[in-house]
Design a protein around this motif. Structure first.
Motif, PDB file in Angstrom:
ATOM      1  N   TYR A   1     -40.584 -29.938 -14.376  1.00 48.56           N
ATOM      2  CA  TYR A   1     -41.399 -30.780 -13.492  1.00 48.56           C
ATOM      3  C   TYR A   1     -42.176 -29.939 -12.485  1.00 48.56           C
ATOM      4  CZ  TYR A   1     -42.577 -34.325 -10.042  1.00 48.56           C
ATOM      5  OH  TYR A   1     -43.261 -35.131  -9.177  1.00 48.56           O
ATOM      6  N   ALA A   2     -41.471 -29.062 -11.796  1.00 45.20           N
ATOM      7  CA  ALA A   2     -42.147 -28.270 -10.775  1.00 45.20           C
ATOM      8  C   ALA A   2     -42.880 -27.088 -11.405  1.00 45.20           C
ATOM      9  CB  ALA A   2     -41.141 -27.774  -9.741  1.00 45.20           C
ATOM     10  N   GLY A   3     -42.296 -26.571 -12.506  1.00 43.92           N
ATOM     11  CA  GLY A   3     -42.824 -25.352 -13.095  1.00 43.92           C
ATOM     12  C   GLY A   3     -44.250 -25.500 -13.592  1.00 43.92           C
ATOM     13  N   TYR A   4     -44.563 -26.585 -14.254  1.00 45.68           N
ATOM     14  CA  TYR A   4     -45.912 -26.680 -14.821  1.00 45.68           C
ATOM     15  C   TYR A   4     -46.939 -26.961 -13.739  1.00 45.68           C
ATOM     16  CZ  TYR A   4     -46.945 -31.758 -14.880  1.00 45.68           C
ATOM     17  OH  TYR A   4     -47.251 -33.036 -14.539  1.00 45.68           O
ATOM     18  N   GLN A   5     -46.470 -27.516 -12.612  1.00 42.70           N
ATOM     19  CA  GLN A   5     -47.429 -27.822 -11.553  1.00 42.70           C
ATOM     20  C   GLN A   5     -47.624 -26.667 -10.577  1.00 42.70           C
ATOM     21  OE1 GLN A   5     -47.192 -32.077 -10.175  1.00 42.70           O
ATOM     22  NE2 GLN A   5     -45.129 -31.922 -11.035  1.00 42.70           N
ATOM     23  N   TRP A   6     -46.523 -26.029 -10.219  1.00 43.01           N
ATOM     24  CA  TRP A   6     -46.624 -25.036  -9.146  1.00 43.01           C
ATOM     25  C   TRP A   6     -46.107 -23.660  -9.536  1.00 43.01           C
ATOM     26  CZ3 TRP A   6     -43.629 -29.617  -7.532  1.00 43.01           C
ATOM     27  CH2 TRP A   6     -44.461 -30.671  -7.149  1.00 43.01           C
ATOM     28  N   GLY A   7     -45.887 -23.419 -10.812  1.00 44.59           N
ATOM     29  CA  GLY A   7     -45.498 -22.068 -11.222  1.00 44.59           C
ATOM     30  C   GLY A   7     -43.999 -21.902 -11.410  1.00 44.59           C
ATOM     31  N   PRO A   8     -43.632 -20.778 -12.042  1.00 42.39           N
ATOM     32  CA  PRO A   8     -42.233 -20.588 -12.448  1.00 42.39           C
ATOM     33  C   PRO A   8     -41.249 -20.558 -11.285  1.00 42.39           C
ATOM     34  CG  PRO A   8     -43.511 -18.566 -12.728  1.00 42.39           C
ATOM     35  CD  PRO A   8     -44.496 -19.658 -12.452  1.00 42.39           C
ATOM     36  N   TRP A   9     -41.653 -19.999 -10.146  1.00 45.08           N
ATOM     37  CA  TRP A   9     -40.667 -19.894  -9.061  1.00 45.08           C
ATOM     38  C   TRP A   9     -40.368 -21.249  -8.469  1.00 45.08           C
ATOM     39  CZ3 TRP A   9     -37.857 -15.925  -9.397  1.00 45.08           C
ATOM     40  CH2 TRP A   9     -38.390 -14.736  -9.934  1.00 45.08           C
ATOM     41  N   ALA A  10     -41.408 -22.070  -8.360  1.00 44.00           N
ATOM     42  CA  ALA A  10     -41.170 -23.440  -7.903  1.00 44.00           C
ATOM     43  C   ALA A  10     -40.238 -24.130  -8.886  1.00 44.00           C
ATOM     44  CB  ALA A  10     -42.492 -24.195  -7.798  1.00 44.00           C
ATOM     45  N   GLY A  11     -40.438 -23.856 -10.174  1.00 41.86           N
ATOM     46  CA  GLY A  11     -39.570 -24.429 -11.194  1.00 41.86           C
ATOM     47  C   GLY A  11     -38.131 -24.026 -10.992  1.00 41.86           C
ATOM     48  N   VAL A  12     -37.916 -22.741 -10.703  1.00 41.18           N
ATOM     49  CA  VAL A  12     -36.557 -22.250 -10.484  1.00 41.18           C
ATOM     50  C   VAL A  12     -35.915 -22.975  -9.306  1.00 41.18           C
ATOM     51  CG1 VAL A  12     -35.238 -20.255  -9.736  1.00 41.18           C
ATOM     52  CG2 VAL A  12     -36.928 -20.007 -11.541  1.00 41.18           C
ATOM     53  N   VAL A  13     -36.687 -23.091  -8.209  1.00 45.54           N
ATOM     54  CA  VAL A  13     -36.136 -23.739  -7.020  1.00 45.54           C
ATOM     55  C   VAL A  13     -35.812 -25.203  -7.302  1.00 45.54           C
ATOM     56  CG1 VAL A  13     -36.670 -24.462  -4.661  1.00 45.54           C
ATOM     57  CG2 VAL A  13     -37.291 -22.167  -5.434  1.00 45.54           C
ATOM     58  N   PHE A  14     -36.712 -25.880  -7.982  1.00 42.01           N
ATOM     59  CA  PHE A  14     -36.504 -27.294  -8.276  1.00 42.01           C
ATOM     60  C   PHE A  14     -35.321 -27.498  -9.216  1.00 42.01           C
ATOM     61  CE2 PHE A  14     -38.842 -31.275  -7.688  1.00 42.01           C
ATOM     62  CZ  PHE A  14     -39.476 -30.950  -6.505  1.00 42.01           C
ATOM     63  N   GLY A  15     -35.246 -26.637 -10.212  1.00 44.32           N
ATOM     64  CA  GLY A  15     -34.116 -26.736 -11.144  1.00 44.32           C
ATOM     65  C   GLY A  15     -32.807 -26.575 -10.405  1.00 44.32           C
ATOM     66  N   LEU A  16     -32.796 -25.600  -9.498  1.00 40.66           N
ATOM     67  CA  LEU A  16     -31.603 -25.349  -8.696  1.00 40.66           C
ATOM     68  C   LEU A  16     -31.246 -26.592  -7.878  1.00 40.66           C
ATOM     69  CD1 LEU A  16     -30.903 -22.123  -6.738  1.00 40.66           C
ATOM     70  CD2 LEU A  16     -30.780 -24.270  -5.534  1.00 40.66           C
ATOM     71  N   LEU A  17     -32.252 -27.195  -7.250  1.00 42.54           N
ATOM     72  CA  LEU A  17     -31.985 -28.351  -6.393  1.00 42.54           C
ATOM     73  C   LEU A  17     -31.444 -29.532  -7.194  1.00 42.54           C
ATOM     74  CD1 LEU A  17     -34.953 -28.234  -3.867  1.00 42.54           C
ATOM     75  CD2 LEU A  17     -32.554 -27.654  -3.489  1.00 42.54           C
ATOM     76  N   LEU A  18     -32.030 -29.754  -8.378  1.00 44.73           N
ATOM     77  CA  LEU A  18     -31.522 -30.866  -9.189  1.00 44.73           C
ATOM     78  C   LEU A  18     -30.088 -30.585  -9.645  1.00 44.73           C
ATOM     79  CD1 LEU A  18     -34.329 -32.386 -11.403  1.00 44.73           C
ATOM     80  CD2 LEU A  18     -33.203 -33.290  -9.390  1.00 44.73           C
ATOM     81  N   GLY A  19     -29.820 -29.325  -9.923  1.00 46.04           N
ATOM     82  CA  GLY A  19     -28.441 -28.959 -10.257  1.00 46.04           C
ATOM     83  C   GLY A  19     -27.499 -29.296  -9.105  1.00 46.04           C
ATOM     84  N   VAL A  20     -27.961 -29.029  -7.883  1.00 44.26           N
ATOM     85  CA  VAL A  20     -27.146 -29.329  -6.710  1.00 44.26           C
ATOM     86  C   VAL A  20     -26.839 -30.826  -6.641  1.00 44.26           C
ATOM     87  CG1 VAL A  20     -27.187 -29.429  -4.190  1.00 44.26           C
ATOM     88  CG2 VAL A  20     -27.875 -27.342  -5.363  1.00 44.26           C
ATOM     89  N   VAL A  21     -27.828 -31.643  -7.013  1.00 43.89           N
ATOM     90  CA  VAL A  21     -27.585 -33.083  -7.028  1.00 43.89           C
ATOM     91  C   VAL A  21     -26.419 -33.408  -7.968  1.00 43.89           C
ATOM     92  CG1 VAL A  21     -28.542 -35.322  -7.689  1.00 43.89           C
ATOM     93  CG2 VAL A  21     -29.950 -33.677  -6.439  1.00 43.89           C
TER      94      VAL A  21
END
Lengths: 418, 511, 372
Positions: free
Chosen positions: A98-118
């Motif tokens: 979701y974040a990766g295609y819009q804002w780049g791979p690092w945003a993707g990493v951060v977003f993936g991490l956050l969803l994992g936290v959920v």
């Protein structure tokens, strides 16, 4: 294993912990393993066994496994069994897409991490606050997360350019680094096909060429985990919740808090693993994790609930994965490797006085050897099962060397631990 | 902690403490004054409310009423951390140690010295060594707790408390798990601590120990404090009467019913524990029909292993067990039970009842293969229920019905149900481990009466108890177990509790 | 087995009903947040309900889920987690399908042939579960871990065997690979459902039989008693003469055998061959259904029907523009909330009963008696 449930059978495998081995022993084992690999390469002619390409592919495959294993480690060290890793990884892949295609791979990493936290928090609420059995909560998360990810994927990716109902648009890959000069030098040595030296060069080249920054981040995280959990007050308190929550509570440690924090970390690492998977393969796809959460769990067990061990396990499982991708002649050689490893186990068990186990290990070792010599290839469908088979073999043949956290998987309620 | 200059304030003063739980009053109007620099013993039966009181004092539970003062200052504890800050430390009966962590890690947990973000291992090690040397505890910081013996673990527990700067130590039944030498060592340590000006609150129900080590004694009964006495002015028997609140019911067998027919014969029974220690060493005895063999001993001297080996729960390393001329050494627990062995376990919640099952289901437990509970592979629910009603009636189990869960009954009533069950189906041997532990006086008398009656009916009984009066009063023959061996035989008609006590600690004879 | 008083029935229902309502609210919130109308969703599902076909398919799904739930519940009753129902069912379905479809079977009478297929499936399921039991009793390996590993190994083994070179053949006219088709002589005829071309699996009777047997064994036999006793207190069971090791082996084998049945209704009632389209994850659905139904034979039947119904009405959601996965989310929320609710009710019940007994006998207990 101290996953809750019946204690029957545990008495047959009392822990006989050996002495802590020095780093030199580990280095020696690594060298020995490489020597064996070299011999097998010479015998079988499977050059892919130690080629830089294989090592690179193995590394890429190993990183998500290591992250999943790390997620399991954090949870179990604090006393919570987390088989919801798979689900949390799925959340991570979606977040990265979701974040990766819009804002780049690092945003993707951060977003993936956050969803994992959920996902981790959900597990924490269920197991810590409501006292739900850890396995059940994990199963529920594994049911819930893929559904949620696909629900959101249909919602957000269907109409995105290049996306679909079950996949995200492309994510650009994270930057890669190569140590200049060294790589080509090693390539020359590797091409010589010298015994051991070329193999070593191949492995080193794989480890220093085109390494994704994500891989470096993963290494950092593993080393960081080892430091935090074993060298800081925070880590000691967290581990004490898995070893003896009653003792921790009696000394004023807020066990609930540390279990929550551990599960947040666990979710974060599982999400990170999912994110790495999505970013390195260029997009989110439904079903992308393919049981890697469970392999991560296997890596953690293989690694005896320690960061170094689980990294080794993840590396090994990533290696088989890479070999499977590289064609069957190399995979075939793995049979011989497995056979040799089993014979080594047989010898060790024999020397510690476990004749029966030693016999079983030896028989299995001979069986794998026979399989190697009597066939020319391993069916590719079976290679994927290797991590699971290896883990069962470790549990079955060497369980008394394993030291899981004493109270992992047991429900805990404040004021009831005596 | 600030001290008052002239009159030393009591180290701990509890006044009017009351604690209620749903449907239960655990403590009511408890008053205790602990003088600084003394060993103060708190005695009472199991269930008298000692543990609740200590949990309150240690901040694990808040009192509903009453005040706590430490060194003369009123305090209120929200958590153990508050109690620790006020200088109170607790050594729990069940050690609060993580086996898989080192001594150092166990000791510093929760109050770690820091260096930057990390744990300062060097400072911790130095401080532990210093405390260990100061009080002669002999604790080495880098060993894994898993590798330590029981006595060493207890010293680690004490060190843990001292490390936190405790001036008052609560020791909850500290001798329950120790062998006699270790008890002596512990008492030595306690005297050292007292000499250094520390205060010790010592919880126990072993009266001889209390009398030997305490400066003051407070007695609790039914959740409240009933007396404060000095050890010089009281006897063990008087203390015991204060604890139970009335003249002790004296268990007494009338005429001997011992026959010459051997029922249970044990020869050379030896059990080696998982850690390689011999926990039961060459034990031999015979029990005849109509005979009660009492086994006295400090807890942890092999009684539990003996009972479990007899019941087939634990595999003996060597020896032979014969039941009515049948070799049952290798028989399963089920076969032994079917052959007529009844079992009243020491820990009823662990081995005696299914707490979340109904009374009649608990009646079936252990007799699931026999009438009236079973017909072939099927359960006879009607038969089981009818027989449960019989037990409830005959054994005076106080319950509104047989469909309630066992968890809802009081300990004494659970125990009466267990005894009733184990006496059913015409057992030939009863293995009774602490059959009256934790039950009220009325239930105790009833249980004794049932054992007596069964004995007259030619039942052979192995009775293990920590209650010496019970042992002397109930047994036809008495043996003493020490460090896994039967070391002495006594005639219950002539032996005194004092003689028995010294035999139990190995003081009486050189073995 | 307690007496049924109105209050205890009410308490028993409070948890599942509460969890359902909670899950509905969560899903409504998710839909509202993502800009979909909860009302439309309910409408689409209600419309689907009116189609007899949906109901017939729901019953068929429920049949399968029920068998999976019973397989799981047998383990749950003695605190044994058979996470491996999934792998056991797939190994069993695959191998028994190969047997049933084999050419030499065409000469065997129909009844015998079906019986052989079913027995083969049970044996395979039991054997696969038996591996986990063996590891547990001889090596102390947690059945959770070993069955997770065995599930994955089963996946790879099945895909290995499902190959034209081995036990499968390519279906003409499609690129689907399946075991050799079981001809009419090996099939179990379905029951017509009024208004629908879909038939109800004939093996629904097998599921009912399994449910009745499950009830009978648990509440009326010694074996069932010992199973439950082991689950309630392992140490008390040992002291009562139960050999827990033997119980682990037996219950794992029985659980595996029932898991072997899970694929049978579909195999013999509609697919007639094992192909990759056999649903994965049935073992996990079984866990969910067993939890919601509290391992009770009737409770599990009700929750299996609910699960089947949810799955089959979900198909109509995609048409209405609502991702059908909302149902998966709902199912996940139900599982999590129902176990939490059961735990809360259990704690409440223990307290209430103690107070009741205390009142009835006019005596207060000391704390040690309650908590130790």
């Amino acid at each position: 294993m101290s996953v809750g449930g019946l204690a029957v059978g545990l008495e047959v495998a009392p822990a006989d912990r050996g002495k802590r081995l020095s780093p030199w022993v580990y280095a020696l084992v690594a060298v020995a393993a490489l020597v064996v690999l070299s011999v097998v390469r010479l015998l079988s002619g499977a050059t892919d066994l130690t080629s830089a390409g294989t090592v690179q592919a193995a590394l890429t495959a190993a990183v998500p496994l290591a992250m999943a294993g790390l997620a399991g480690l954090w949870a179990e060290r604090a006393g919570v069994v987390n088989i919801g890793l798979e689900g949390m990884m799925v959340l991570g892949t979606f977040g990265a897409g979701y974040a990766g295609y819009q804002w780049g791979p690092w945003a993707g990493v951060v977003f993936g991490l956050l969803l994992g936290v959920v996902g981790g928090l959900l597990h924490a609420v269920a197991t810590v606050t409501f006292g739900v059995d850890h396995i059940i909560s994990g199963v529920a998360i594994n049911l819930l997360a893929p559904g949620a990810a696909l629900f959101l994927s249909k919602l957000y990716f269907s109409d995105a350019p290049g996306g679909g109902q079950k996949q995200s648009p492309r994510i650009s890959d994270a930057p890669k680094v190569t140590i200049p000069g060294l790589s080509s030098l090693l390539a020359d040595i590797e091409a010589k096909r010298w015994f051991f030296v070329s193999d070593l060069a191949g492995v080193l080249r794989g480890l220093t060429t085109e390494v994704s920054l994500l891989t470096l981040l993963a290494v950092l995280v593993i080393v960081g985990t080892a430091w935090v959990l074993w060298r800081t007050p925070f880590g000691l308190r967290l581990r004490s919740c898995g070893e003896s929550p009653a003792a921790a509570e009696s000394l004023g440690v807020n066990v609930y808090k540390y279990k929550y924090l551990a599960l947040v970390a666990s979710g974060a690492f599982a999400g990170l693993g999912g994110a790495f998977l999505a970013v390195s393969s260029g997009q989110y796809r439904d079903g992308q994790t393919g049981g890697r959460g469970f392999i991560g769990l296997a890596a953690m067990i293989f690694g005896n609930w320690r960061p170094g061990g689980l990294a080794t396990g993840a590396g090994l499982f990533g290696y088989t994965d890479a070999m499977a991708l590289r064609g069957s002649s190399a995979v075939h050689a793995l049979l011989l490797l497995l056979g040799i490893a089993l014979v080594v186990v047989a010898v060790i068990q024999y020397r510690s006085g476990h004749q029966l186990l030693s016999g079983v290990a030896a028989a299995l070792g001979v069986l794998f050897g026979y399989w190697y010599f009597s066939t020319d290839e391993v069916p590719p469908e079976l290679v994927g099962a290797a991590p699971y088979v290896v883990t069962l073999l470790v549990l079955g043949l060497a369980a008394q060397r394993l030291r899981p956290p004493r109270h992992a998987g047991e429900p805990y309620r404040r004021g009831q631990g005596v | 902690m600030p001290h008052q200059a002239d009159t030393p304030a009591p180290a701990v003063e509890l006044s009017g403490i009351t604690k209620r739980f749903p449907g239960v009053i655990a403590n009511s109007d408890v008053n205790i004054t602990v003088r600084a620099g003394t060993v103060h013993a708190l005695v009472g039966e199991n269930g008298a409310g000692k543990s609740t009181l200590m949990k309150i004092l240690y901040g694990m539970q808040p009192p509903d009423e009453g005040t706590i003062a430490v060194d003369g200052h009123p305090v209120s504890f929200g958590s153990p951390a508050d109690a620790i800050r006020a200088g109170i430390g607790m050594v729990h009966q069940h050690f609060m140690l993580a086996d898989n962590l080192t001594v150092l890690e166990n000791v510093v947990l929760g109050s770690e010295p820091r260096k930057g973000l990390g744990l300062d291992f060097a400072a911790a090690r130095a401080k532990i060594r210093q405390i260990s040397d100061a009080y002669g505890l002999g604790v080495r910081p880098d060993r894994l707790v898993d590798d330590l013996g029981v006595g060493e673990r207890q010293r680690v527990e004490i060190l843990k408390v001292l490390y936190r700067g405790a001036r008052t130590l609560i020791l909850d039944e500290p001798t329950a798990v120790l062998v006699p030498q270790e008890v002596d060592e512990l008492f030595g340590n306690l005297r050292d601590l007292k000499a250094e000006g520390l205060t010790i609150l010592f919880i126990s129900h072993k009266l001889d120990e209390v009398l030997s080590v305490a400066d003051d004694i407070t007695v609790m009964r039914r959740g409240t404090t009933v007396a404060s006495v000095s050890p010089s002015g009281v006897t063990a028997r008087k203390l015991a009467e204060l604890m139970v609140g009335s003249e002790l019911p004296v268990p007494e067998l009338r005429e001997s019913t011992v026959t010459d027919q051997a029922v249970l014969d044990v020869r050379g029974l030896t059990v080696v524990g998982a850690d390689g220690r011999t926990v039961l060493d060459d034990v031999s005895f015979t029990i005849h029909a109509g005979e009660v063999l009492g086994i006295a001993g400090v807890e942890g001297n092999g009684q539990a292993e003996l009972v479990e080996a007899l019941m087939g729960i634990r595999v003996p390393t060597a020896g032979k067990i014969t039941l009515a001329d049948r070799d049952i050494t290798r028989a399963s627990t089920r076969h032994r039970r079917e052959a007529g062995m009844g079992y009243v376990p020491e820990d009823r919640h662990r081995q005696g009842v299914l707490l979340e099952a109904t009374l009649w289901e608990n009646r079936v437990l252990g007799h699931q293969t026999r009438p009236p509970n079973a017909r072939g592979p099927l359960l006879d629910r009607r038969g089981a229920k009818a027989d449960t009603r019989r037990i409830v009636e005959e054994y005076d189990v106080r319950t509104p019905g047989i469909e309630v869960n066992a968890a809802a009954l009081s300990g004494g009533n659970q125990q009466k149900l267990i005894v009733g069950r184990e006496m059913s189906g015409d057992p030939v041997v009863l293995i009774a481990s602490h059959p009256t532990r934790g039950v009220d006086v009325g239930a105790q008398a009833a249980i004794w009466e049932h054992i007596r009656r069964a004995r007259a009916d030619r039942l052979a009984v192995l009775l293990i108890s920590a209650d010496l009066d019970e042992l002397i009063g109930m047994s036809d023959t008495l043996a003493v177990i020490l460090r896994g061996r039967l070391v002495a035989d006594h005639d219950p008609a002539t032996v005194t509790p004092e003689q028995l006590g010294s035999a139990m600690t190995g003081a009486g004879r050189e073995d | 087995m307690r007496k049924l008083s109105p209050r205890s029935v009410l308490l028993g229902l409070a948890a599942p009903v509460g969890a359902l309502v909670f899950a509905l609210l969560v899903c409504a919130a998710i839909l509202a947040l993502t800009g979909k109308s909860p009302a439309d969703t309910i409408d689409a599902m209600a419309t689907a309900t009116q189609r007899p076909r949906t109901i017939a398919n729901s019953i068929n799904s429920a049949t399968t889920y029920y068998l999976a739930a019973v397989a799981v519940a047998i383990g749950f009753k003695m605190k044994l987690f058979n996470i491996g129902v999934d792998g056991q069912y797939r190994m069993a379905a695959m191998l028994s399908a190969a047997l049933a479809g084999a050419t030499f079977m065409s000469g065997v009478p129909q009844f015998l042939r079906i019986a052989m297929t079913i027995v083969a499936a049970m044996l395979v399921g039991a054997a696969w579960a038996g591996l986990a039991a063996l590891l547990k009793v001889t090596r102390g390996v947690s059945e959770v871990i070993s069955t997770i590993m065995l599930n994955a190994i089963a996946t790879y083994l099945v895909s290995y065997l499902l190959n034209p070179a081995r036990l499968a053949q390519a279906t003409a006219g499609s690129n689907n690979i399946s075991t050799r088709r079981i001809d009419a002589g090996g099939q179990v005829p379905g029951l017509p459902y009024p208004g629908s071309t879909s038939k109800v699996f004939g093996l629904i009777f097998l599921a009912v039989l399994v449910g009745v047997l499950y009830w009978f064994v648990l509440s009326r036999t010694r074996f069932g008693f010992e199973l439950k006793a082991t689950g309630l207190s392992e140490s008390a069971a040992v002291a009562s003469g139960v050999s827990v090791k033997r119980m682990v082996v037996y219950s794992m084998l029985i659980s595996g055998a029932v898991a072997g049945l899970v694929g049978m209704p579909q195999l013999l009632g509609s697919s007639y061959g094992y192909a990759l389209d056999f649903p994965p994850g049935l073992g996990f659905i079984g866990i969910a259904v067993a939890l919601l139904g509290r391992n009770h034979p009737v409770g599990m039947a009700v929750s299996a029907l609910l699960w089947g119904y949810l799955d089959n009405t979900a198909n109509s959601l995609d048409v209405a523009g609502i991702p059908r996965e909302i149902v998966a989310i709902m199912q996940g929320v139900i599982v999590l909330s129902v176990v939490a609710a059961y735990e809360l009710v259990r704690r409440y019940r223990v307290r209430a009963e103690q107070q009741e007994v205390g009142r009835a006998l006019g005596r207060t207990k000391t704390l040690e008696e309650v908590s130790s």
